[in-house]
Write a protein that holds these residues in place. Structure first.
Motif, PDB file in Angstrom:
ATOM      1  N   LYS A   4       0.810  -1.223   0.000  1.00  0.00           N
ATOM      2  CA  LYS A   4       0.000   0.000   0.000  1.00  0.00           C
ATOM      3  C   LYS A   4       0.838   1.266   0.000  1.00  0.00           C
ATOM      4  CE  LYS A   4      -3.783   0.124   2.417  1.00  0.00           C
ATOM      5  NZ  LYS A   4      -4.723   0.169   3.537  1.00  0.00           N
ATOM      6  N   LEU A   5       2.147   1.138   0.134  1.00  0.00           N
ATOM      7  CA  LEU A   5       3.011   2.301   0.317  1.00  0.00           C
ATOM      8  C   LEU A   5       3.759   2.653  -0.968  1.00  0.00           C
ATOM      9  CD1 LEU A   5       4.476   1.154   3.727  1.00  0.00           C
ATOM     10  CD2 LEU A   5       2.812   2.976   3.376  1.00  0.00           C
ATOM     11  N   PRO A   6       3.344   3.713  -1.657  1.00  0.00           N
ATOM     12  CA  PRO A   6       4.096   4.127  -2.843  1.00  0.00           C
ATOM     13  C   PRO A   6       5.410   4.783  -2.432  1.00  0.00           C
ATOM     14  CG  PRO A   6       2.316   5.655  -2.426  1.00  0.00           C
ATOM     15  CD  PRO A   6       2.172   4.537  -1.434  1.00  0.00           C
ATOM     16  N   PHE A   7       6.437   4.540  -3.207  1.00  0.00           N
ATOM     17  CA  PHE A   7       7.769   5.048  -2.883  1.00  0.00           C
ATOM     18  C   PHE A   7       7.777   6.572  -2.767  1.00  0.00           C
ATOM     19  CE2 PHE A   7      11.963   6.609  -3.979  1.00  0.00           C
ATOM     20  CZ  PHE A   7      12.749   5.916  -3.080  1.00  0.00           C
ATOM     21  N   LEU A   8       7.171   7.255  -3.742  1.00  0.00           N
ATOM     22  CA  LEU A   8       7.196   8.726  -3.723  1.00  0.00           C
ATOM     23  C   LEU A   8       6.429   9.296  -2.529  1.00  0.00           C
ATOM     24  CD1 LEU A   8       6.866   9.627  -7.499  1.00  0.00           C
ATOM     25  CD2 LEU A   8       8.878   9.766  -6.042  1.00  0.00           C
ATOM     26  N   GLY A   9       5.364   8.621  -2.127  1.00  0.00           N
ATOM     27  CA  GLY A   9       4.626   9.062  -0.944  1.00  0.00           C
ATOM     28  C   GLY A   9       5.474   8.957   0.307  1.00  0.00           C
ATOM     29  N   LEU A  10       6.170   7.829   0.453  1.00  0.00           N
ATOM     30  CA  LEU A  10       7.060   7.664   1.605  1.00  0.00           C
ATOM     31  C   LEU A  10       8.235   8.631   1.542  1.00  0.00           C
ATOM     32  CD1 LEU A  10       7.356   3.841   2.331  1.00  0.00           C
ATOM     33  CD2 LEU A  10       6.186   5.588   3.644  1.00  0.00           C
ATOM     34  N   ILE A  53       0.974  10.946   9.867  1.00  0.00           N
ATOM     35  CA  ILE A  53       0.638  11.134   8.455  1.00  0.00           C
ATOM     36  C   ILE A  53       0.638   9.804   7.710  1.00  0.00           C
ATOM     37  CG2 ILE A  53       1.343  12.229   6.299  1.00  0.00           C
ATOM     38  CD1 ILE A  53       2.283  14.599   7.901  1.00  0.00           C
ATOM     39  N   THR A  54       1.594   8.928   8.000  1.00  0.00           N
ATOM     40  CA  THR A  54       1.628   7.632   7.317  1.00  0.00           C
ATOM     41  C   THR A  54       0.378   6.825   7.640  1.00  0.00           C
ATOM     42  OG1 THR A  54       4.034   7.607   7.432  1.00  0.00           O
ATOM     43  CG2 THR A  54       2.975   5.532   6.956  1.00  0.00           C
ATOM     44  N   SER A  55      -0.030   6.823   8.901  1.00  0.00           N
ATOM     45  CA  SER A  55      -1.215   6.034   9.255  1.00  0.00           C
ATOM     46  C   SER A  55      -2.473   6.635   8.645  1.00  0.00           C
ATOM     47  CB  SER A  55      -1.334   5.900  10.768  1.00  0.00           C
ATOM     48  OG  SER A  55      -1.925   7.015  11.345  1.00  0.00           O
ATOM     49  N   ARG A  56      -2.567   7.954   8.576  1.00  0.00           N
ATOM     50  CA  ARG A  56      -3.758   8.594   7.987  1.00  0.00           C
ATOM     51  C   ARG A  56      -3.797   8.456   6.473  1.00  0.00           C
ATOM     52  NH1 ARG A  56      -4.192  14.341  11.181  1.00  0.00           N
ATOM     53  NH2 ARG A  56      -4.786  13.463  13.194  1.00  0.00           N
ATOM     54  N   ARG A  57      -2.683   8.755   5.835  1.00  0.00           N
ATOM     55  CA  ARG A  57      -2.673   8.787   4.375  1.00  0.00           C
ATOM     56  C   ARG A  57      -2.804   7.402   3.751  1.00  0.00           C
ATOM     57  NH1 ARG A  57       0.893  12.859   1.288  1.00  0.00           N
ATOM     58  NH2 ARG A  57      -0.810  14.096   2.061  1.00  0.00           N
ATOM     59  N   PHE A  58      -2.172   6.393   4.364  1.00  0.00           N
ATOM     60  CA  PHE A  58      -2.169   5.068   3.757  1.00  0.00           C
ATOM     61  C   PHE A  58      -3.046   4.069   4.504  1.00  0.00           C
ATOM     62  CE2 PHE A  58       2.004   6.971   2.716  1.00  0.00           C
ATOM     63  CZ  PHE A  58       1.766   7.157   1.362  1.00  0.00           C
ATOM     64  N   ASP A  59      -3.802   4.554   5.492  1.00  0.00           N
ATOM     65  CA  ASP A  59      -4.742   3.721   6.247  1.00  0.00           C
ATOM     66  C   ASP A  59      -4.060   2.490   6.849  1.00  0.00           C
ATOM     67  OD1 ASP A  59      -7.272   3.236   7.292  1.00  0.00           O
ATOM     68  OD2 ASP A  59      -7.813   1.901   5.638  1.00  0.00           O
ATOM     69  N   ILE A  60      -2.985   2.757   7.567  1.00  0.00           N
ATOM     70  CA  ILE A  60      -2.229   1.710   8.250  1.00  0.00           C
ATOM     71  C   ILE A  60      -2.366   1.973   9.746  1.00  0.00           C
ATOM     72  CG2 ILE A  60       0.082   0.745   8.614  1.00  0.00           C
ATOM     73  CD1 ILE A  60       0.748   1.587   5.772  1.00  0.00           C
ATOM     74  N   PRO A  61      -2.587   0.941  10.561  1.00  0.00           N
ATOM     75  CA  PRO A  61      -2.714   1.166  12.007  1.00  0.00           C
ATOM     76  C   PRO A  61      -1.492   1.883  12.572  1.00  0.00           C
ATOM     77  CG  PRO A  61      -3.304  -1.086  11.454  1.00  0.00           C
ATOM     78  CD  PRO A  61      -2.750  -0.471  10.206  1.00  0.00           C
ATOM     79  N   LYS A  62      -1.740   2.769  13.533  1.00  0.00           N
ATOM     80  CA  LYS A  62      -0.651   3.556  14.124  1.00  0.00           C
ATOM     81  C   LYS A  62       0.376   2.677  14.823  1.00  0.00           C
ATOM     82  CE  LYS A  62      -2.848   7.984  14.576  1.00  0.00           C
ATOM     83  NZ  LYS A  62      -3.495   8.955  15.426  1.00  0.00           N
ATOM     84  N   THR A  63      -0.051   1.544  15.367  1.00  0.00           N
ATOM     85  CA  THR A  63       0.919   0.666  16.037  1.00  0.00           C
ATOM     86  C   THR A  63       1.930   0.116  15.037  1.00  0.00           C
ATOM     87  OG1 THR A  63      -0.647  -1.171  15.794  1.00  0.00           O
ATOM     88  CG2 THR A  63      -0.634  -0.005  17.903  1.00  0.00           C
TER      89      THR A  63
END
Length: 156
Positions: free
Chosen positions: A72-78, A106-116
């Motif tokens: 789910k993580l695009p390189f340019l986004g990261l 921001i990573t958890s919000r933008r890519f919908d990944i749990p904060k943990t």
């Protein structure tokens, strides 16, 4: 709300450009014109070192996520998130970790990944970066005692 967000982003972008212009003017463009010819030939590669190592660092951070999330993580986004986090790290006097909470949120919000998961990846990444920098520094310092012609006072 979306309109406010876009307006705020534009305001920060204009502020960043304004600060950049202010910094260049405070250095005096005439001085820059004298320095730039020294970077002829292969000297311009100096400017490629940071983006190249930053790309490797972003890819390493991406690997700290589980395979489920990695897709789910695009390189340019990261890359953009890491750049934002490092910018905050550089402007806050918080032991070079002020931007880490920003990266988590921001990573958890933008890519919908749990904060943990995001928090764990940031901790692993920062720990690996710190360990690598420490080992590199210790190794470089140790080798310098044997390979460089240092005065006795320095080696003592």
């Amino acid at each position: 709300m979306k309109h406010f967000k876009k307006t705020l982003e534009l305001a920060f972008f204009i502020l960043g450009i304004t600060l950049f212009i202010w910094v260049v003017r405070s250095v005096e463009p005439g001085r820059l014109k004298m320095i730039l010819p020294a970077l002829s030939g292969w000297g311009w590669l100096v400017f490629a070192v940071f983006p190249a190592t930053f790309c490797l660092n972003v890819q390493a951070w991406k690997y700290t996520f589980a395979r489920v999330w990695e897709a789910k993580l695009p390189f340019l986004g990261l890359y953009a998130l890491r750049l934002a986090g490092e910018a905050v790290n550089n402007i806050t006097p918080v032991a070079d970790i002020g931007g880490e909470p920003l990266k988590v949120v921001i990573t958890s919000r933008r890519f919908d990944i749990p904060k943990t998961i995001t928090f764990a990846s940031v901790v692993i990444d920062r720990t690996a970066l710190f360990t690598g920098q420490t080992l590199f520094s210790v190794l470089g310092l140790g080798l310098s005692f044997f390979l460089l012609p240092l005065p006795r006072e320095w080696t003592a």
